[in-house]
Scaffold this active site. Sequence first.
Site, mmCIF file in Angstrom:
data_model
loop_
_atom_site.group_PDB
_atom_site.id
_atom_site.type_symbol
_atom_site.label_atom_id
_atom_site.label_comp_id
_atom_site.label_asym_id
_atom_site.label_seq_id
_atom_site.Cartn_x
_atom_site.Cartn_y
_atom_site.Cartn_z
ATOM 1 N N ASP A 82 10.236 16.579 -30.823
ATOM 2 C CA ASP A 82 10.570 16.521 -32.248
ATOM 3 C C ASP A 82 10.888 15.102 -32.703
ATOM 4 O O ASP A 82 11.036 14.181 -31.881
ATOM 5 C CB ASP A 82 11.732 17.482 -32.564
ATOM 6 C CG ASP A 82 12.867 17.431 -31.526
ATOM 7 O OD1 ASP A 82 12.922 16.485 -30.725
ATOM 8 O OD2 ASP A 82 13.708 18.352 -31.541
ATOM 9 N N ASN B 28 23.563 27.047 -31.019
ATOM 10 C CA ASN B 28 23.082 28.285 -31.635
ATOM 11 C C ASN B 28 21.796 28.764 -30.976
ATOM 12 O O ASN B 28 21.122 29.649 -31.484
ATOM 13 C CB ASN B 28 22.870 28.077 -33.147
ATOM 14 C CG ASN B 28 21.875 26.954 -33.420
ATOM 15 O OD1 ASN B 28 21.281 26.402 -32.499
ATOM 16 N ND2 ASN B 28 21.695 26.618 -34.693
ATOM 17 N N HIS C 117 19.128 26.829 -30.466
ATOM 18 C CA HIS C 117 17.903 26.153 -30.902
ATOM 19 C C HIS C 117 17.268 25.393 -29.746
ATOM 20 O O HIS C 117 17.946 24.896 -28.853
ATOM 21 C CB HIS C 117 18.129 25.277 -32.148
ATOM 22 C CG HIS C 117 18.882 24.005 -31.926
ATOM 23 N ND1 HIS C 117 19.832 23.541 -32.806
ATOM 24 C CD2 HIS C 117 18.814 23.066 -30.950
ATOM 25 C CE1 HIS C 117 20.301 22.390 -32.378
ATOM 26 N NE2 HIS C 117 19.702 22.082 -31.241
ATOM 27 N N GLU D 215 15.477 26.418 -35.288
ATOM 28 C CA GLU D 215 16.798 27.015 -35.512
ATOM 29 C C GLU D 215 16.663 28.539 -35.580
ATOM 30 O O GLU D 215 15.565 29.059 -35.780
ATOM 31 C CB GLU D 215 17.373 26.491 -36.833
ATOM 32 C CG GLU D 215 17.542 24.972 -36.905
ATOM 33 C CD GLU D 215 18.657 24.439 -36.005
ATOM 34 O OE1 GLU D 215 19.481 25.233 -35.512
ATOM 35 O OE2 GLU D 215 18.700 23.217 -35.788
HETATM 36 C C1 F6R Z 1 16.203 17.243 -28.636
HETATM 37 C C2 F6R Z 1 16.199 18.591 -29.186
HETATM 38 C C3 F6R Z 1 17.421 19.446 -29.310
HETATM 39 C C4 F6R Z 1 18.472 19.238 -28.219
HETATM 40 C C5 F6R Z 1 19.670 20.147 -28.433
HETATM 41 C C6 F6R Z 1 20.767 19.917 -27.423
HETATM 42 O O1 F6R Z 1 14.906 16.650 -28.677
HETATM 43 O O2 F6R Z 1 15.158 18.992 -29.577
HETATM 44 O O3 F6R Z 1 17.010 20.792 -29.349
HETATM 45 O O4 F6R Z 1 17.894 19.486 -26.975
HETATM 46 O O5 F6R Z 1 20.188 19.936 -29.725
HETATM 47 O O6 F6R Z 1 21.294 18.646 -27.618
HETATM 48 P P1 F6R Z 1 22.360 18.018 -26.621
HETATM 49 O O7 F6R Z 1 21.642 17.739 -25.341
HETATM 50 O O8 F6R Z 1 22.797 16.739 -27.299
HETATM 51 O O9 F6R Z 1 23.448 19.035 -26.462
#
Ligand code: F6R
Length: 243
Positions: free
Chosen positions: A68, A137, A139, A144
């Site tokens: 992303d 959540n 994601h 989401e």
């Molecule tokens: C990152 C991404 C997100 C993260 C998720 C967890 O490219 O797509 O889905 O993997 O938000 O983030 P952290 O590792 O900071 O808890």
Amino acid sequence: MVQIIRAKDFEDMSRKAANIIAAQVVLKPESVLGLATGSTPVGLYSRLIEMYKAGDVSFRNVHTVNLDEYEGLDARSDQSYVWFMHHNLFDSVDVKSENINLPNGAAADGEAECKRYEEVVRGFGYADLQLLGIGHNGHIGFNEPCGEFPQETHRVELTESTIRANSRFFADGEHVPTHAYTMGIGTIMNAKKVLLVASGKDKADIVYRSFFGPVTPQVPASILQFHPDVTVVADEAALALVK
Ligand code: F6R
């Protein structure tokens, strides 16, 4: 099938996950690696850099596809995911710049950019190994919780809470992105292998619900229960509810 590997702590999780990625590249040097940003993969990227420097793994023939990117940001912004990837991995290993792929946050036409990116990933036959973190959540990427699983790379409007959470990383007056581009759940599910990393007690509830609860688009990561080859590397704290 989901295999869960229990690590002691963040360090141990990072080492184990890096070993899995390095093994993938050693076995198939021209692997397509799907990569993620966020705080969880930072330690494993450091380990991969160490392994590269020790001569144990080379990324010369690897192609990368990131999950992303924020709309409106490019490599000049230190909040962009392309900047993050260069800073945390790409600039310290021998991956070729022409083999690096992320959605282009600076593209003029967001919808066209999503189509282009999906074609890039599809053109590779999807990732050989897709690395994922997990949001509180459930994601994955920027997918989401919602009514149905989005299939392909698409443009998402960030929720108020995500924008608020992100704003702490931006300087006063800096534009905080309101939209992002993300691989769809279908894009992710097409990866041949998935490696999900999770660390910390704040992830315990969502790890449990994702892999032991019902499969629902309200918990996007739960779809991984239907993937044939998923490895979860998580530390004790993140696995606190998994016996
Ligand atoms: C990152 C991404 C997100 C993260 C998720 C967890 O490219 O797509 O889905 O993997 O938000 O983030 P952290 O590792 O900071 O808890």
